[in-house]
Design a protein around this motif. Sequence first.
Motif, short mmCIF file in Angstrom:
data_model
loop_
_atom_site.label_atom_id
_atom_site.label_comp_id
_atom_site.label_asym_id
_atom_site.label_seq_id
_atom_site.Cartn_x
_atom_site.Cartn_y
_atom_site.Cartn_z
N ILE A 23 0.84 -1.20 0.00
CA ILE A 23 0.00 0.00 0.00
C ILE A 23 0.88 1.25 0.00
O ILE A 23 2.03 1.20 0.41
N GLY A 24 0.33 2.35 -0.49
CA GLY A 24 1.09 3.59 -0.57
C GLY A 24 2.19 3.55 -1.61
O GLY A 24 3.25 4.17 -1.45
N ILE A 110 -1.39 4.11 3.88
CA ILE A 110 -0.71 3.60 5.07
C ILE A 110 -1.22 4.32 6.31
O ILE A 110 -1.59 3.69 7.31
N ILE A 111 -1.25 5.65 6.25
CA ILE A 111 -1.68 6.43 7.42
C ILE A 111 -3.15 6.20 7.70
O ILE A 111 -3.55 5.95 8.85
N MET A 112 -3.98 6.30 6.67
CA MET A 112 -5.42 6.11 6.87
C MET A 112 -5.71 4.72 7.42
O MET A 112 -6.56 4.54 8.30
N GLY A 113 -5.00 3.73 6.92
CA GLY A 113 -5.21 2.35 7.37
C GLY A 113 -4.83 2.15 8.83
O GLY A 113 -5.55 1.51 9.60
N ARG A 114 -3.69 2.73 9.24
CA ARG A 114 -3.22 2.53 10.62
C ARG A 114 -4.08 3.29 11.64
O ARG A 114 -4.36 2.78 12.72
N VAL A 115 -4.47 4.52 11.31
CA VAL A 115 -5.28 5.27 12.29
C VAL A 115 -6.66 4.64 12.44
O VAL A 115 -7.25 4.66 13.53
N GLU A 116 -7.18 4.07 11.35
CA GLU A 116 -8.51 3.45 11.40
C GLU A 116 -8.47 2.08 12.06
O GLU A 116 -9.30 1.76 12.92
#
Length: 212
Positions: A23-24, A110-116
């Motif tokens: 991803i990313g 990556i960021i959206m996936g980890r925060v969610e």
Amino acid sequence: MNKNIGIFTNGIIKENPLLVLSIGLCSSLAVTTSVFNGIGMGFSMLFVLLMSEIIISLFHKLIPDAIRLPIFIIIIAAFTTIVQLVLAAYIPALSEALGVFLPLIVVNCIIMGRVESFASKNTVPASILDALGMGIGYTWVLTAISLIRELLGNGTLLNTRIIPEEYTVGLFSKAPGGFIVFGLMIALTAGISTAVKNKKKNAAKAAQDGAK
């Protein structure tokens, strides 16, 4: 303790966002024409991911489910803007080189996936470990790809001539070269992972046979 180590190392090796989760990729392949760009993008992502996970983990119980994604985006956008302004002020060459891919950190998978999936469900210490692991995992892969592409494509490392220009392969400094290097790294990672799994499987089987 083992759980914390597992959270931290997950992003570096087992669930590396680029080599394993894939991803990313858009920004990753676009900015890895030089080590300077790769390191800069990696640390920018790490900062935004770390700060976003801390804030979201800290206040996740106060965020209504119905509007959680817009709030996540606002938080990520705030820290991305900080990175943009700092780079523009102190490292303008890097800011210009990263171009549009710097503000696009806001919508990076990556960021959206980890925060969610992680920060909104876990404690602050765990979220810090997760962000550091994922950020370092992202950064080292970007740096490795950049090193290979810059060295083979331009014959330089951090703008220092290593290989004479006549022996460079221009393909590696272009988009196809990025895909080739990235593909080889994924294949190498998969090969090592399979070898490790087979070794553990054979060791377990040998132990069972010995017990009989």
